[in-house]
Design an enzyme around this catalytic site. Structure first.
Site, short mmCIF file in Angstrom:
data_model
loop_
_atom_site.label_atom_id
_atom_site.label_comp_id
_atom_site.label_asym_id
_atom_site.label_seq_id
_atom_site.Cartn_x
_atom_site.Cartn_y
_atom_site.Cartn_z
N GLU A 64 -25.56 -2.72 61.94
CA GLU A 64 -24.11 -2.55 61.98
C GLU A 64 -23.75 -1.20 61.38
O GLU A 64 -24.38 -0.76 60.41
CB GLU A 64 -23.41 -3.65 61.18
N LYS A 123 -22.08 1.40 59.06
CA LYS A 123 -21.61 1.29 57.67
C LYS A 123 -20.31 2.07 57.51
O LYS A 123 -20.32 3.29 57.32
CB LYS A 123 -22.67 1.80 56.70
N ASP A 143 -17.08 3.67 55.97
CA ASP A 143 -16.81 4.26 54.66
C ASP A 143 -15.37 3.98 54.27
O ASP A 143 -14.45 4.75 54.58
CB ASP A 143 -17.07 5.77 54.73
N ARG A 161 -13.45 -5.38 45.52
CA ARG A 161 -14.79 -5.71 45.05
C ARG A 161 -14.87 -5.71 43.52
O ARG A 161 -15.50 -6.58 42.92
CB ARG A 161 -15.82 -4.73 45.61
N TYR A 218 -17.56 -8.50 58.16
CA TYR A 218 -18.97 -8.48 58.55
C TYR A 218 -19.90 -9.35 57.71
O TYR A 218 -21.07 -9.48 58.04
CB TYR A 218 -19.50 -7.05 58.51
N LYS A 239 -29.77 -5.69 58.58
CA LYS A 239 -29.86 -7.01 57.97
C LYS A 239 -30.87 -7.87 58.73
O LYS A 239 -30.95 -7.79 59.96
CB LYS A 239 -28.51 -7.73 58.00
N LYS A 283 -28.96 5.58 55.19
CA LYS A 283 -27.97 6.64 55.02
C LYS A 283 -28.40 7.90 55.77
O LYS A 283 -29.57 8.30 55.72
CB LYS A 283 -27.79 6.97 53.54
N CYS A 331 -27.61 19.66 18.77
CA CYS A 331 -26.56 19.01 19.54
C CYS A 331 -25.33 19.92 19.61
O CYS A 331 -24.83 20.36 18.57
CB CYS A 331 -26.19 17.67 18.90
N CYS A 345 -22.28 18.12 17.49
CA CYS A 345 -22.27 17.94 16.03
C CYS A 345 -23.23 18.87 15.30
O CYS A 345 -23.33 18.82 14.07
CB CYS A 345 -22.58 16.49 15.67
N CYS A 357 -29.51 13.49 20.90
CA CYS A 357 -28.96 13.68 19.57
C CYS A 357 -29.15 12.37 18.81
O CYS A 357 -28.81 11.30 19.32
CB CYS A 357 -27.47 14.02 19.65
N CYS A 394 -22.19 11.26 15.78
CA CYS A 394 -21.90 12.42 16.62
C CYS A 394 -20.60 12.16 17.38
O CYS A 394 -20.48 11.13 18.07
CB CYS A 394 -23.04 12.67 17.60
#
Length: 705
Positions: free
Chosen positions: A120, A122, A124, A143, A259, A323, A347, A441, A444, A459, A464
């Site tokens: 299927e 995908k 976006d 979600r 789906y 799937k 992808k 760091c 700090c 660190c 910090c």
């Protein structure tokens, strides 16, 4: 009004609703319009006029009632009956074949075992879950974190393609042949309908999205008004779903495709193909660009065919979802953490662009990790303006030889933080500056450490400022204690004013302390105080995750919460006890023990408790150790227990429920139509139980305790 006249009006209203619903079904589900726009508008206009004259005849599922009159003030949380899972990704043919090989190993299937797949597109957009009771839409949500999201029912009702009432499935007189490869979901299903028209309850999952043409129209109107435009259709969709005024959402003409499935009562499906066909007959919009594939080669051919064809679509896709078609095989494969083993997202290659590195700075995370980030000349990638990209760690900077002033190639892959792919060495002028990774760091000025065998420098200063900021931001985040209203800027100001030094200080805040903070009105301050108070009873797993223990993510927090049941037991657990928990390895056990052994963290937990933080205890902790160190695998159809109930019985007795058979498996419980897992158990000599024998074993073990 006379009774006869009332009945005539009701009959006309019923007729108009039926005609409009039939037209919507033909247009959205079948892609075969039966009415012209003017004819459809005429029917809708007449229905609105009749309902306006006779408001007592208006029903909630009338086609005129998609846009409510009320504007919501907040988005209430909505719990998903079953979690909304995320998908693992494959970015190449090799990775997709590797996924299939792993899938075969998990079920003990040889090369001669045929596995059918459904592919299927995908889309976006924004994932949503819809709850229907007896065919009527009762609520819908985003979600969120997979376990719960936000109730956006008022906005989802505005989507014309989404039926407020499902259509009964009409009986078929003859069944068409099943397509062999590519198919249109506009064919009839093969089975006779169930005696019941709909499930008593069903969670239907899908994607809300915006077409390119609608996106262009909205941005054009915003430009004319001098307003801010959306970066891409996905952002526009997400923003539209979170509008408090549903009339604004309705004006943006969102679309939807359904789906997949969440909880379902009173109905069963044999396969993903069966599910999609049934959805279509109920009047739900499904994507027609789907294929049934007999093997992984056909899957790859489908994916490759859409690599260029996707440019012809009027909406965005970023890949193909693959799937396993059979639901029985899906159940055998199960899931790992929050992703199903039986599905993967293939992808397409990430879009790459060139830009310049203007500077490199070090960000200090909540665990003290020093992460180099490249500040870039802003550039658009896949519709999103990017101005920063991660460089991961000091070894990565050295390996890629990234310098300030370099021209670099960046990409956004898998919707993660943009990253620098490579340096365009040929465009160097000699003015570029090498970046020296700091040993102190930057926040700090404390010494940093890089343990042997690790790539990340950290660190080690417990106080910090950057670590404290990141820790508190993590603690209040949506998937942790979910304290809405406390964003990065608010947390930064609370720390700067000395009001907050650690998460426990949040619970001592008072309204008058918040009011002097910049851009903090009384309304927002009151809301924040209320949200802090309501967070005191979040589930135990949320608190564990919010503490920011190294190596403990959301799933690990759930495992610990389920095992110990309350925070007191977890605080006193030994490394041996922690490492003995299924899915908690030695490294995670050691970091968890070290966290609770630290006196500063013990003090934090004591102060949280004194402030009234009482996480909801988890009652799924083991009630006995009868199945300690035993691993059970369930296969086939269980008649007396649901699969989830059987697995819970194992866990309640200290055992592990696994989805695959190996030499370490103690027992395989075989139900009806047991498949490859049973065969593999017999091959390995693993003990096989019937469902009745398993139940008897649970009873005997419980009595022995």
């Amino acid at each position: 009004m006379s009774s006869a006249f009332s009945e005539t009006v009701q009959a006309r209203i019923d007729s108009l609703r039926q005609q409009i619903d039939a037209a919507n079904y033909a247009y959205f589900a079948l892609d075969a319009p039966t009415l012209s726009d003017s004819s459809y508008d005429s029917l809708m206009r007449e229905l609105k006029e009749l309902e306006a004259s006779h408001p007592e005849l208006v029903t909630a599922d009338s086609p005129t009632q998609r846009v409510g009159a009320n504007v919501v003030t907040t988005f209430d949380p909505i719990a998903h009956r079953t979690p909304m899972l995320s998908l693992d990704n494959a970015f190449s043919e090799e990775e997709l074949r590797e996924w299939e090989a792993k899938l075969r190993r998990q079920v003990g299937a040889g090369e001669d075992f045929a596995i059918e797949y459904v592919c299927e597109l995908k889309i976006d957009g924004s994932s949503i879950s819809l709850a229907y009771e007896n065919g009527r839409l009762i609520r819908g949500g985003t979600r969120g974190n997979g376990e719960s999201g936000e109730d956006v029912t008022h906005n989802l009702r505005t989507i014309a393609a989404l039926p407020l009432q499902l259509r009964p499935i009409a009986p078929k007189t003859e069944a068409p042949a099943k397509p062999q490869a590519a198919l249109s979901l506009f064919d009839d299903v093969e089975e006779e309908p169930s005696a019941a028209d709909f499930p008593s309850l069903i969670e239907i999952r899908g994607e809300v999205f915006m077409t390119h043409s609608e996106f262009a129209r909205i941005n054009s109107e915003m430009e004319e008004r001098g307003g801010k435009t959306f970066a891409n259709p996905r952002n526009a969709t997400a923003g539209s779903l979170r509008q408090k005024d549903p009339s604004i959402t309705a004006s943006r003409k969102l679309d939807i495709c359904l789906y997949t499935l969440g909880a379902c009562e009173g109905w069963s499906f044999e396969s993903q193909y069966d599910l999609l066909q049934t959805y279509k007959q109920w009047g739900l919009r499904t994507n027609p660009n789907v294929a049934i594939c007999k093997n992984i080669d056909e899957v790859l051919a489908f994916c490759e065919s859409w690599r260029t064809k996707k440019e012809s679509l009027n909406y965005d896709i970023d890949g193909v979802v693959v799937k396993v078609n059979s639901f029985a095989l899906q159940r055998e494969l199960g899931q790992v953490s929050r992703s199903p083993r039986w599905a993967i997202a293939y992808k397409y290659p990430a879009l790459q662009v060139r830009t310049k590195v203007e500077k490199i700075e070090i960000q200090v995370g909540r665990t003290g990790a020093l992460t180099p980030v490249a500040h870039l000349t802003p550039v658009a990638v896949a519709g999103v303006v990017v101005s920063r990209a991660t460089l991961h760690n000091e070894d990565e900077i050295r390996r890629k030889d990234v310098r300030v002033g370099d021209t670099v190639v960046i990409q956004r892959a898998g919707e993660v933080i943009p990253e620098v792919v490579e340096v365009v060495v040929g465009e160097r002028t000699g003015d570029e500056e090498e970046f020296v990774f700091p040993t102190l760091c930057p926040s700090c000025n404390s010494p940093t450490e890089r343990p042997e065998g690790e790539v990340v420098r950290r660190c080690v200063n417990l106080i910090c400022p950057s670590k404290v900021q990141a820790q508190i931001e993590h603690f209040v985040s949506r998937n942790a204690m979910d304290i809405e209203g406390l964003g990065e800027k608010q947390v930064e100001q609370l720390i700067a004013t000395g009001l907050v030094k650690d998460p426990a200080d949040l619970y001592t805040l008072e309204l008058d302390q918040l009011l002097p903070i910049e851009r903090m009105g009384e309304k927002l301050a009151t809301k924040i105080i209320a949200n802090i108070d309501s967070s005191k009873t979040r589930p135990l797993s949320r608190l564990i995750f919010g503490l920011g223990i190294r190596h403990i993510g959301e799933h690990g927090a759930e495992v610990l919460a389920n095992h110990f049941g309350n925070l007191d037991k977890l605080r006193t657990a030994t490394v041996e006890e922690l490492s003995g928990i299924f899915e908690i390895g030695k490294t995670t056990a050691e970091s968890t023990f070290a966290y609770f052994a630290e006196s500063r963290n013990q003090n934090l937990l004591d102060r949280l408790e004194s402030a009234g933080v009482r996480p909801a205890s988890t009652e799924t902790a083991p009630v006995s150790t009868a199945f300690a160190k035993k691993t059970f695998v369930f296969t086939g159809t269980l008649l007396q227990l649901k699969r989830e109930e059987a697995e819970a019985m194992v866990k309640a007795r200290g055992g592990r429920a696994s989805g695959s058979v190996s030499k370490q498996t103690s027992y395989v419980v075989a139900g009806e139509s047991a498949g490859s897992k049973l065969a593999k158990a017999q091959q390995l000599g693993v003990a096989v139980l019937t469902e009745t024998e398993f139940i008897e074993m649970c009873d005997v073990k419980e009595e022995a305790q």
